[in-house]
Design a protein around this motif. Sequence first.
Motif, PDB file in Angstrom:
ATOM      1  N   GLY A 103       0.811  -1.203   0.000  1.00 13.15           N
ATOM      2  CA  GLY A 103       0.000   0.000   0.000  1.00 13.15           C
ATOM      3  C   GLY A 103       0.849   1.259   0.000  1.00 13.15           C
ATOM      4  O   GLY A 103       1.972   1.278  -0.501  1.00 13.15           O
ATOM      5  N   GLU A 104       0.310   2.327   0.581  1.00 15.07           N
ATOM      6  CA  GLU A 104       1.024   3.606   0.651  1.00 15.07           C
ATOM      7  C   GLU A 104       1.940   3.606   1.871  1.00 15.07           C
ATOM      8  O   GLU A 104       1.489   3.713   3.003  1.00 15.07           O
ATOM      9  CB  GLU A 104       0.031   4.767   0.733  1.00 15.07           C
ATOM     10  N   VAL A 105       3.237   3.460   1.633  1.00 12.58           N
ATOM     11  CA  VAL A 105       4.211   3.398   2.726  1.00 12.58           C
ATOM     12  C   VAL A 105       5.395   4.298   2.360  1.00 12.58           C
ATOM     13  O   VAL A 105       5.619   4.601   1.183  1.00 12.58           O
ATOM     14  CB  VAL A 105       4.711   1.947   2.961  1.00 12.58           C
ATOM     15  N   PRO A 106       6.176   4.739   3.356  1.00 12.65           N
ATOM     16  CA  PRO A 106       7.309   5.629   3.073  1.00 12.65           C
ATOM     17  C   PRO A 106       8.552   4.918   2.576  1.00 12.65           C
ATOM     18  O   PRO A 106       9.539   5.567   2.245  1.00 12.65           O
ATOM     19  CB  PRO A 106       7.555   6.305   4.423  1.00 12.65           C
ATOM     20  N   PHE A 118      13.292  -6.844  -1.491  1.00 11.09           N
ATOM     21  CA  PHE A 118      13.967  -6.106  -0.422  1.00 11.09           C
ATOM     22  C   PHE A 118      13.355  -4.719  -0.347  1.00 11.09           C
ATOM     23  O   PHE A 118      12.609  -4.302  -1.250  1.00 11.09           O
ATOM     24  CB  PHE A 118      15.482  -6.043  -0.649  1.00 11.09           C
ATOM     25  N   CYS A 119      13.632  -4.013   0.738  1.00 15.17           N
ATOM     26  CA  CYS A 119      13.060  -2.685   0.945  1.00 15.17           C
ATOM     27  C   CYS A 119      14.159  -1.651   1.113  1.00 15.17           C
ATOM     28  O   CYS A 119      15.169  -1.911   1.775  1.00 15.17           O
ATOM     29  CB  CYS A 119      12.166  -2.661   2.188  1.00 15.17           C
ATOM     30  N   VAL A 120      13.946  -0.487   0.527  1.00 12.94           N
ATOM     31  CA  VAL A 120      14.796   0.676   0.774  1.00 12.94           C
ATOM     32  C   VAL A 120      14.011   1.579   1.713  1.00 12.94           C
ATOM     33  O   VAL A 120      13.000   2.182   1.323  1.00 12.94           O
ATOM     34  CB  VAL A 120      15.149   1.411  -0.529  1.00 12.94           C
TER      35      VAL A 120
END
Length: 245
Positions: A103-106, A118-120
């Motif tokens: 969803g909408e995430v930073p 993976f996440c930045v």
Amino acid sequence: MTLRPVLVNIKAVDDSAVGRFWAETLGWQVSGGEPGATAVKPPGFDWRDPVSVCLDVIAVPEPKTAVKNRVHLDLATTSAAHQAELVARLRDLGATPVDVGQGEVPWTVLADQEGNEFCVLEPREVYRDTGPIAAVVVDCADPRAMARFWDQAIGWTLHEVTDERAVWRSDRGVGPYLEFLRVGGKSVPDRVHLDLVPEAGDDKAAEVDRLRALGAGDLDVGQGEVPWTCLVDPEGHEFCVLARS
């Protein structure tokens, strides 16, 4: 007697290409010890006395399925500009945006060229001194149960336990965090897993027996006669205990 996380083990069809991607991503070095295995590690890393973790990319014939990995890396950033620059650079290296229902995430969710997610992350104070990897993140069904097992299994410091997550970091206060997040149960074999190494002077066989007594189970992935032992935790997360020699 204790064990330390030492490697994040990633399976890939092309271990060299995936290893090069992660080395460029993290600013680390690539080394190939044997065909089908590419190590990615920071300069000076000593796997027998790990103060952090490195990556080991292992060749397998099967490509990743569309199912999300249960283990992924979160990458740290120092500012909004750094986050944007890192995402752009990783896309130039071959990373692609993926939708895992975030969803909408930073933060930005990407995948390497073989689909490993993976996440930045956006800048977070808690990760200011971790190095390029902020956290090794593991999906689980019951963080409290995972805390009971893993806190006895490894020699890292437990920082937080709630119904939603359990968090550890090296007792030396360096490197990434290890985070078990409530997400869901296992559906496919793990393509990314942790490798553990005994402390100097500890007996590997005794450590494996200790883990079995804590609730670990044996795992046969067709490894045959090897110097490491493949196990699963009480929720089926795969991991290996390495021999020091």
